[in-house]
Design a protein around this motif. Structure first.
Motif, PDB file in Angstrom:
ATOM      1  N   HIS A 182      10.107 -10.533  47.127  1.00 55.84           N
ATOM      2  CA  HIS A 182       9.616  -9.208  46.725  1.00 55.84           C
ATOM      3  C   HIS A 182       8.254  -9.309  46.045  1.00 55.84           C
ATOM      4  CE1 HIS A 182      14.194  -8.283  46.162  1.00 55.84           C
ATOM      5  NE2 HIS A 182      13.870  -8.501  47.421  1.00 55.84           N
ATOM      6  N   THR A 183       8.122 -10.295  45.155  1.00 53.96           N
ATOM      7  CA  THR A 183       6.862 -10.462  44.439  1.00 53.96           C
ATOM      8  C   THR A 183       5.731 -10.829  45.399  1.00 53.96           C
ATOM      9  OG1 THR A 183       8.084 -11.166  42.469  1.00 53.96           O
ATOM     10  CG2 THR A 183       5.736 -11.677  42.547  1.00 53.96           C
ATOM     11  N   ALA A 184       6.031 -11.698  46.350  1.00 53.95           N
ATOM     12  CA  ALA A 184       5.015 -12.067  47.347  1.00 53.95           C
ATOM     13  C   ALA A 184       4.624 -10.868  48.200  1.00 53.95           C
ATOM     14  CB  ALA A 184       5.539 -13.195  48.231  1.00 53.95           C
TER      15      ALA A 184
ATOM     16  N   GLU B 231       3.541   6.542  32.837  1.00 57.59           N
ATOM     17  CA  GLU B 231       2.458   7.381  32.309  1.00 57.59           C
ATOM     18  C   GLU B 231       1.104   6.712  32.529  1.00 57.59           C
ATOM     19  OE1 GLU B 231       3.316  10.318  31.371  1.00 57.59           O
ATOM     20  OE2 GLU B 231       5.471   9.889  31.404  1.00 57.59           O
ATOM     21  N   ASN B 232       0.048   7.512  32.424  1.00 48.24           N
ATOM     22  CA  ASN B 232      -1.349   7.021  32.419  1.00 48.24           C
ATOM     23  C   ASN B 232      -1.709   6.082  33.573  1.00 48.24           C
ATOM     24  OD1 ASN B 232      -1.853   8.402  29.909  1.00 48.24           O
ATOM     25  ND2 ASN B 232      -0.806   6.730  28.863  1.00 48.24           N
ATOM     26  N   PRO B 233      -1.766   6.552  34.814  1.00 48.03           N
ATOM     27  CA  PRO B 233      -1.497   7.925  35.223  1.00 48.03           C
ATOM     28  C   PRO B 233      -0.005   8.194  35.406  1.00 48.03           C
ATOM     29  CG  PRO B 233      -2.184   6.623  37.098  1.00 48.03           C
ATOM     30  CD  PRO B 233      -2.305   5.727  35.901  1.00 48.03           C
ATOM     31  N   LYS B 234       0.353   9.451  35.310  1.00 50.93           N
ATOM     32  CA  LYS B 234       1.743   9.860  35.447  1.00 50.93           C
ATOM     33  C   LYS B 234       2.225   9.588  36.869  1.00 50.93           C
ATOM     34  CE  LYS B 234       4.790  13.871  35.055  1.00 50.93           C
ATOM     35  NZ  LYS B 234       5.835  13.101  34.338  1.00 50.93           N
ATOM     36  N   VAL B 235       3.366   8.938  36.978  1.00 52.95           N
ATOM     37  CA  VAL B 235       3.932   8.568  38.280  1.00 52.95           C
ATOM     38  C   VAL B 235       4.705   9.747  38.864  1.00 52.95           C
ATOM     39  CG1 VAL B 235       5.614   7.071  39.432  1.00 52.95           C
ATOM     40  CG2 VAL B 235       4.012   6.119  37.760  1.00 52.95           C
ATOM     41  N   ASP B 236       4.472  10.040  40.155  1.00 49.97           N
ATOM     42  CA  ASP B 236       5.130  11.156  40.833  1.00 49.97           C
ATOM     43  C   ASP B 236       6.283  10.706  41.725  1.00 49.97           C
ATOM     44  OD1 ASP B 236       3.251  13.433  40.087  1.00 49.97           O
ATOM     45  OD2 ASP B 236       1.848  11.978  40.944  1.00 49.97           O
ATOM     46  N   ALA B 237       6.299   9.441  42.133  1.00 52.89           N
ATOM     47  CA  ALA B 237       7.363   8.915  42.989  1.00 52.89           C
ATOM     48  C   ALA B 237       7.331   7.395  42.884  1.00 52.89           C
ATOM     49  CB  ALA B 237       7.173   9.354  44.444  1.00 52.89           C
ATOM     50  N   ALA B 238       8.435   6.754  43.276  1.00 49.90           N
ATOM     51  CA  ALA B 238       8.508   5.293  43.172  1.00 49.90           C
ATOM     52  C   ALA B 238       9.243   4.724  44.372  1.00 49.90           C
ATOM     53  CB  ALA B 238       9.206   4.879  41.876  1.00 49.90           C
ATOM     54  N   MET B 239       8.889   3.488  44.724  1.00 47.11           N
ATOM     55  CA  MET B 239       9.460   2.820  45.894  1.00 47.11           C
ATOM     56  C   MET B 239       9.706   1.355  45.586  1.00 47.11           C
ATOM     57  SD  MET B 239       7.660   2.244  49.615  1.00 47.11           S
ATOM     58  CE  MET B 239       8.527   1.430  50.962  1.00 47.11           C
ATOM     59  N   ALA B 240      10.782   0.815  46.139  1.00 48.73           N
ATOM     60  CA  ALA B 240      11.057  -0.621  46.047  1.00 48.73           C
ATOM     61  C   ALA B 240      11.660  -1.089  47.358  1.00 48.73           C
ATOM     62  CB  ALA B 240      12.007  -0.922  44.889  1.00 48.73           C
ATOM     63  N   LEU B 241      11.442  -2.365  47.639  1.00 49.02           N
ATOM     64  CA  LEU B 241      11.924  -2.990  48.870  1.00 49.02           C
ATOM     65  C   LEU B 241      12.678  -4.250  48.486  1.00 49.02           C
ATOM     66  CD1 LEU B 241      11.679  -2.687  52.014  1.00 49.02           C
ATOM     67  CD2 LEU B 241       9.671  -4.163  51.866  1.00 49.02           C
ATOM     68  N   HIS B 242      13.891  -4.421  49.024  1.00 50.91           N
ATOM     69  CA  HIS B 242      14.734  -5.573  48.683  1.00 50.91           C
ATOM     70  C   HIS B 242      15.178  -6.269  49.958  1.00 50.91           C
ATOM     71  CE1 HIS B 242      17.767  -8.068  46.786  1.00 50.91           C
ATOM     72  NE2 HIS B 242      17.509  -7.539  45.600  1.00 50.91           N
TER      73      HIS B 242
END
Length: 396
Positions: free
Chosen positions: A105-107, A151-162
């Motif tokens: 994931h980090t790579a 915050e800073n900037p305010k996040v509107d959505a998030a995604m992750a891949l596993h």
């Protein structure tokens, strides 16, 4: 989209090198000094200004040519406290192992960081890159949220891949709704009175009490929760005593509750407390039940999932993008983000034993091996989904 994927393929050898460096030096929990330093070095080389957050987490932001919304991409960096047994040339030898694929994931997120820089002039809005500590202990997401990552900037959505061992390579599993279970990790400390093993009447045996507690807890899921309400209660640690002929002062049980409904998880935890206390009192001892850590059920945003599926089908074969109407009882602390913003959590197939006999072992197994060929696709998915989501929703 296909141009980005083709560019990622050209960078595949670099992604593999990054993954192997992280894998070779697996670290656990919130103490990720080597991993953190390595990731920051790469981000700086790619032109970012990373900053520290929480204990060992890192965040970096890239802004596009035009203003817009902000999407967060997360990769977890922590490994597991198990001895690796894979015989890989880059096998970890320090007693920890990336047996859940967090090195992958980090790579992939570092790969996305490089791709986003290459295509920054086509980016509208911001992408926040989060390299997170302690997913396995379910404290990492809460720690970075508490320290202001949204915050800073305010996040509107998030995604992750596993990555997903046992799923065909390059197959993307896209779960709808309640995709993963909530989790509560608990500890039961049983106190007794130590004495000679030949004269148990002079003491209070905490191992005996703990055994009765363990057996009694099995009845909760079997007899107190409806069959239509999925839950799992597992005790994975049972410790007490040092010597065969001494009854110890204490015994400890540690376990996990998994649940689709938070109310069910709360009710089970309350019953663990009640049963433990009553069992201990019945045998003249004491029990203290504490929560170690927890994560809520992971709820994907269906609109985001279908949208990302459409994007992926434009650069990989449609049959490789699979919608899952329901998930399983695994847990993931990325779920803490779903309480704050819409999320999309996807699984990427990392190989089966039919492809290669080395692949397909269970996650968290000391011999699990992941197919590194998927790294370029993973980086492309993160990059393309983020860019297209921002472009589509810029004026929402």
């Amino acid at each position: 989209m296909n141009e980005i994927y083709q560019q990622a393929k050209l960078l595949q050898s670099e992604f593999v090198k990054i993954r192997r460096e992280i894998h070779r030096n697996a670290e656990v929990g919130i103490q990720l000094q080597h991993t953190k330093a390595f990731v920051k070095e790469k981000l700086i080389a790619y032109g970012y200004e990373p900053r520290d957050i929480a204990n060992s987490s890192i965040v970096a932001t890239i802004g596009g040519a035009l203003p817009g919304k902000t999407i967060l991409l997360r990769a977890d960096m922590d490994g597991l406290a198990i001895q690796e047994d894979t015989a890989l040339d880059f096998q970890s030898v320090n007693g920890a192992m990336h047996g859940c694929g967090h090195d992958m994931h980090t790579a992939m997120l570092l790969g996305a960081a490089k791709l986003l820089k290459m295509y920054q002039n086509q980016l509208q809005g911001n992408v926040k890159l989060l390299f997170q500590e302690d997913e396995e202990g379910f404290t990492g997401a809460k720690a970075v949220i508490r320290d202001g990552v949204l915050e800073n900037p305010k996040v509107d959505a998030a995604m992750a891949l596993h990555v997903s061992s046992g799923t065909p390579s390059n197959t993307v599993l896209c779960g709808l709704g309640h995709f993963m279970a909530g989790c509560t990790l608990f500890r039961i400390e049983v106190s007794g009175v130590g004495c000679h093993g030949a004269m148990p009447e002079n003491g209070v045996d905490p191992i005996n009490i703990a055994a009765h507690i363990y057996l009694s807890l099995q009845e909760i899921a079997a007899r107190e929760v409806a069959a239509q309400d999925p839950c799992v209660l597992t005790v994975g640690k049972f410790a007490g005593g040092q010597t065969p002929n001494i009854i110890p002062e204490k015994a400890v049980l540690e376990g996990t509750i998994r649940y689709k409904n938070k109310e069910t998880g709360d009710r089970i935890f309350k019953r663990i407390q009640e049963i433990s206390n009553l069992c201990a009192e019945s045998f003249r001892g004491k029990a203290v039940v504490t929560e170690i850590a927890s994560a809520p059920p992971l709820i994907n945003n269906d609109e985001m999932i279908f949208e990302f599926c459409d994007y992926m089908k434009q650069f990989i074969a449609p049959q490789q993008v699979v919608i899952l109407p329901q998930g399983g009882m695994g847990s993931e602390d990325f779920a803490s983000f779903s309480d704050q913003v819409p999320i999309a959590y996807l699984l990427l197939g990392a190989g089966t034993s039919q492809e290669n006999e080395a692949y397909g072992k269970p996650m968290h197994n000391q011999g699990v091996v992941f197919n590194e060929d998927i790294l370029s696709l993973g980086s492309s998915i993160l990059t393309i989904c983020a860019m297209n989501w921002l472009n589509k929703h810029r004026t929402d």
